[in-house]
Design an enzyme around this catalytic site. Structure first.
Site, PDB file in Angstrom:
ATOM      1  N   GLY A 131       0.822  -1.220   0.000  1.00 16.01           N
ATOM      2  CA  GLY A 131       0.000   0.000   0.000  1.00 16.01           C
ATOM      3  C   GLY A 131       0.848   1.258   0.000  1.00 16.01           C
ATOM      4  N   GLN A 137      -1.605   7.445   1.405  1.00 16.98           N
ATOM      5  CA  GLN A 137      -1.264   8.676   2.139  1.00 16.98           C
ATOM      6  C   GLN A 137      -0.041   8.456   3.029  1.00 16.98           C
ATOM      7  OE1 GLN A 137      -4.046   9.951   5.153  1.00 16.98           O
ATOM      8  NE2 GLN A 137      -3.108  11.976   5.326  1.00 16.98           N
ATOM      9  N   ASP A 165       2.275  -1.711  -4.395  1.00 15.79           N
ATOM     10  CA  ASP A 165       0.881  -1.279  -4.291  1.00 15.79           C
ATOM     11  C   ASP A 165       0.103  -1.983  -5.401  1.00 15.79           C
ATOM     12  OD1 ASP A 165      -0.463   1.444  -2.796  1.00 15.79           O
ATOM     13  OD2 ASP A 165      -1.610   0.621  -4.476  1.00 15.79           O
ATOM     14  N   ARG A 176      -1.772  -0.286  -7.262  1.00 16.05           N
ATOM     15  CA  ARG A 176      -1.516   0.682  -8.340  1.00 16.05           C
ATOM     16  C   ARG A 176      -0.011   0.696  -8.623  1.00 16.05           C
ATOM     17  NH1 ARG A 176      -3.366   6.118  -5.946  1.00 16.05           N
ATOM     18  NH2 ARG A 176      -3.011   5.181  -3.907  1.00 16.05           N
ATOM     19  N   TYR A 209     -14.781  -1.210   8.436  1.00 17.80           N
ATOM     20  CA  TYR A 209     -13.358  -0.894   8.603  1.00 17.80           C
ATOM     21  C   TYR A 209     -12.929  -1.158  10.057  1.00 17.80           C
ATOM     22  CZ  TYR A 209      -9.216   2.195   8.907  1.00 17.80           C
ATOM     23  OH  TYR A 209      -7.966   2.731   9.123  1.00 17.80           O
ATOM     24  N   LYS A 257     -10.288  -3.839  11.682  1.00 14.41           N
ATOM     25  CA  LYS A 257      -9.139  -3.392  12.481  1.00 14.41           C
ATOM     26  C   LYS A 257      -9.108  -4.107  13.835  1.00 14.41           C
ATOM     27  CE  LYS A 257      -6.965  -0.795   9.638  1.00 14.41           C
ATOM     28  NZ  LYS A 257      -5.637  -1.204   9.159  1.00 14.41           N
TER      29      LYS A 257
HETATM   30  P1  NAD Z   1      -4.593   4.897   1.768  1.00 15.24           P
HETATM   31  O1  NAD Z   1      -5.999   4.576   1.456  1.00 15.24           O
HETATM   32  O2  NAD Z   1      -4.107   6.265   1.520  1.00 15.24           O
HETATM   33  O3  NAD Z   1      -3.629   3.885   1.019  1.00 15.24           O
HETATM   34  C1  NAD Z   1      -3.882   2.520   0.960  1.00 15.24           C
HETATM   35  C2  NAD Z   1      -3.169   1.970  -0.252  1.00 15.24           C
HETATM   36  O4  NAD Z   1      -3.500   0.578  -0.338  1.00 15.24           O
HETATM   37  C3  NAD Z   1      -3.599   2.616  -1.565  1.00 15.24           C
HETATM   38  O5  NAD Z   1      -2.471   3.126  -2.233  1.00 15.24           O
HETATM   39  C4  NAD Z   1      -4.248   1.482  -2.357  1.00 15.24           C
HETATM   40  O6  NAD Z   1      -3.969   1.528  -3.733  1.00 15.24           O
HETATM   41  C5  NAD Z   1      -3.618   0.272  -1.708  1.00 15.24           C
HETATM   42  N1  NAD Z   1      -4.411  -0.950  -1.870  1.00 15.24           N
HETATM   43  C6  NAD Z   1      -5.758  -1.092  -1.832  1.00 15.24           C
HETATM   44  N2  NAD Z   1      -6.093  -2.371  -2.052  1.00 15.24           N
HETATM   45  C7  NAD Z   1      -4.934  -3.063  -2.230  1.00 15.24           C
HETATM   46  C8  NAD Z   1      -4.611  -4.406  -2.494  1.00 15.24           C
HETATM   47  N3  NAD Z   1      -5.578  -5.333  -2.655  1.00 15.24           N
HETATM   48  N4  NAD Z   1      -3.321  -4.763  -2.590  1.00 15.24           N
HETATM   49  C9  NAD Z   1      -2.335  -3.834  -2.457  1.00 15.24           C
HETATM   50  N5  NAD Z   1      -2.579  -2.531  -2.231  1.00 15.24           N
HETATM   51  C10 NAD Z   1      -3.871  -2.153  -2.104  1.00 15.24           C
HETATM   52  O7  NAD Z   1      -4.350   4.483   3.319  1.00 15.24           O
HETATM   53  P2  NAD Z   1      -3.339   5.110   4.361  1.00 15.24           P
HETATM   54  O8  NAD Z   1      -4.001   6.277   4.945  1.00 15.24           O
HETATM   55  O9  NAD Z   1      -2.005   5.261   3.775  1.00 15.24           O
HETATM   56  O10 NAD Z   1      -3.371   3.965   5.461  1.00 15.24           O
HETATM   57  C11 NAD Z   1      -2.315   3.051   5.665  1.00 15.24           C
HETATM   58  C12 NAD Z   1      -2.666   2.211   6.882  1.00 15.24           C
HETATM   59  O11 NAD Z   1      -2.846   3.073   8.026  1.00 15.24           O
HETATM   60  C13 NAD Z   1      -3.972   1.425   6.750  1.00 15.24           C
HETATM   61  O12 NAD Z   1      -3.864   0.214   7.441  1.00 15.24           O
HETATM   62  C14 NAD Z   1      -4.975   2.299   7.467  1.00 15.24           C
HETATM   63  O13 NAD Z   1      -6.063   1.572   7.956  1.00 15.24           O
HETATM   64  C15 NAD Z   1      -4.135   2.865   8.581  1.00 15.24           C
HETATM   65  N6  NAD Z   1      -4.659   4.098   9.124  1.00 15.24           N
HETATM   66  C16 NAD Z   1      -4.624   5.255   8.397  1.00 15.24           C
HETATM   67  C17 NAD Z   1      -5.118   6.423   8.963  1.00 15.24           C
HETATM   68  C18 NAD Z   1      -5.100   7.732   8.225  1.00 15.24           C
HETATM   69  O14 NAD Z   1      -5.643   8.724   8.715  1.00 15.24           O
HETATM   70  N7  NAD Z   1      -4.486   7.814   7.045  1.00 15.24           N
HETATM   71  C19 NAD Z   1      -5.650   6.410  10.251  1.00 15.24           C
HETATM   72  C20 NAD Z   1      -5.708   5.200  10.933  1.00 15.24           C
HETATM   73  C21 NAD Z   1      -5.194   4.070  10.376  1.00 15.24           C
HETATM   74  N1  SER Z   2      -8.295   8.117   8.951  1.00 12.67           N
HETATM   75  C1  SER Z   2      -8.932   6.848   9.053  1.00 12.67           C
HETATM   76  C2  SER Z   2     -10.315   6.912   8.526  1.00 12.67           C
HETATM   77  O1  SER Z   2     -10.904   7.953   8.668  1.00 12.67           O
HETATM   78  C3  SER Z   2      -8.956   6.378  10.495  1.00 12.67           C
HETATM   79  O2  SER Z   2      -8.571   5.066  10.517  1.00 12.67           O
HETATM   80  O3  SER Z   2     -10.812   5.945   8.031  1.00 12.67           O
END
Ligand code: NAD
Ligand code: SER
Length: 321
Positions: A12, A16, A38, A40, A146, A150
């Site tokens: 992934g 972000q 990823d 993508r 979601y 988790k």
């Molecule tokens: P994001 O949605 O920005 O990125 C996720 C990436 O996963 C994307 O680039 C997407 O293309 C890729 N993806 C989707 N399906 C896929 C698959 N089948 N195989 C491979 N790649 C795939 O998410 P993020 O914000 O970067 O989050 C990263 C981690 O942090 C996740 O586990 C998320 O739950 C966790 N998280 C994020 C936040 C936040 O605010 N960004 C908050 C809490 C937890």
């Molecule tokens: N930023 C994430 C969401 O809103 C929290 O896991 O889904």
């Protein structure tokens, strides 16, 4: 750095967090030692500064192939479907989040990997959880798919630690605020969008109410927390997959007020949509004393410094309205 340099796989990585964490890991461990993958095709700095590949985490054989090809011993498993996208397509959310995590965990045991990081989220909590200073050990009854994935991910991680002696670690990230890659379909996305709209348009229509208060964290703290946990002495950890980590807590209105200190004419209207109910089911602040005690967690950024830095970076990129 006294420990052996790890060979890292990031799943992934185009997301972000992955897009910035991968570059930080490359700076720390050497560019060739960190593989960005990823669904993508990786592009831009991710593809230009080190190895990269397309990888679907629901396909266990492909993950095993990549692990063998690049001699991986450490995985940052970031591929996931976030809360808002997950509510639009719960089946896909379950499949990507659960199959992906299970595949990574099974390969960690089968291929005798070292550290595996699987992020969790404040989405594990629900309306029955205490909202203020949410404790480490508390009610986990989320209302989103979601959040369900988790909670399952945390429990699986802990199970693989105890049952198989695997080295699995995870943090309950709050909403992450960053300037490089837009967020990927979460409920906390408004706290990033507001900065882009302030700089590009001078106004923002916010999808949660003005008094909605949520825990947040600036990307530099997110990267630091993740790497600090990954490098912590595993034997000293009492928790593994579910560390609360706090940093900032503010309402949407307080964030707008902070932005107005730099842009007095910035206007916000509030038009809550389906994400309001998700936000209302999550905490407003986090008790992260376990992370502070077990691996020394301490955030560096507050609302004022984060806002100034976000506006300066986005203004430099887009120019001000
Ligand atoms: P994001 O949605 O920005 O990125 C996720 C990436 O996963 C994307 O680039 C997407 O293309 C890729 N993806 C989707 N399906 C896929 C698959 N089948 N195989 C491979 N790649 C795939 O998410 P993020 O914000 O970067 O989050 C990263 C981690 O942090 C996740 O586990 C998320 O739950 C966790 N998280 C994020 C936040 C936040 O605010 N960004 C908050 C809490 C937890
Ligand atoms: N930023 C994430 C969401 O809103 C929290 O896991 O889904």
């Amino acid at each position: 750095m006294s420990r052996t340099v790890p060979r890292v796989l990031v799943t992934g990585a185009m997301g972000q967090i992955g897009s910035e964490l991968t570059l930080a890991l490359r700076e720390r461990y050497g560019h060739d030692n960190v593989v960005a993958t990823d669904l993508r095709t990786p592009s831009g700095p991710l593809a230009e500064t080190g190895p990269s590949d397309v990888l679907d985490v629901t396909d266990m054989n492909s993950i095993a192939e990549i692990i063998r090809k690049y001699r991986i011993d450490t995985v940052y498993h970031l591929a996931a479907i976030l809360s808002a996208t997950g509510e639009k397509n719960p089946a896909m959310c379950w499949r990507v989040n659960m199959e992906g995590s299970l595949n990574v965990l099974n390969l960690a045991v089968e291929l005798k990997l070292g550290t595996v990081i699987i992020p969790s989220s404040i989405a594990v909590f629900g309306p029955e959880t205490p909202r203020v200073a949410t404790p480490q050990e508390t009610v986990l009854k989320p209302r989103t798919m979601y959040g369900v994935t988790k909670v399952c991910g945390e429990l699986l991680g802990e199970y693989y630690v105890r049952r198989f002696g695997a080295d699995v670690r995870g943090l309950r990230y709050p909403g992450i605020i960053s300037s490089e890659t837009p967020p990927g379909g979460g409920t906390t996305d408004f706290a990033v969008e507001i900065f882009y709209k302030a700089v590009q348009e001078g106004s923002y229509t916010c999808f949660v109410k003005e008094d909605t208060s949520l825990p947040m964290m600036y990307m530099p703290d997110c990267i630091k927390a993740t790497i600090d946990l990954a490098e912590a002495d595993f034997r000293k950890l009492k928790h593994h997959s579910d560390f609360n980590v706090g940093a900032l807590s503010f309402t949407a209105g307080e964030l707008a007020t902070e932005i107005r200190k730099h842009m007095p004419d910035f206007r916000v209207v509030y038009e809550p949509d389906f994400r309001q109910a998700i936000a209302d089911s999550w905490p407003s602040s986090i008790d992260d004393s376990a992370a502070r005690e077990e691996w020394g967690w301490k955030p560096a950024w507050d609302l004022s410094s984060m806002t100034a830095d976000m506006l300066s970076r986005l203004s430099a990129r887009f120019g001000r309205v």
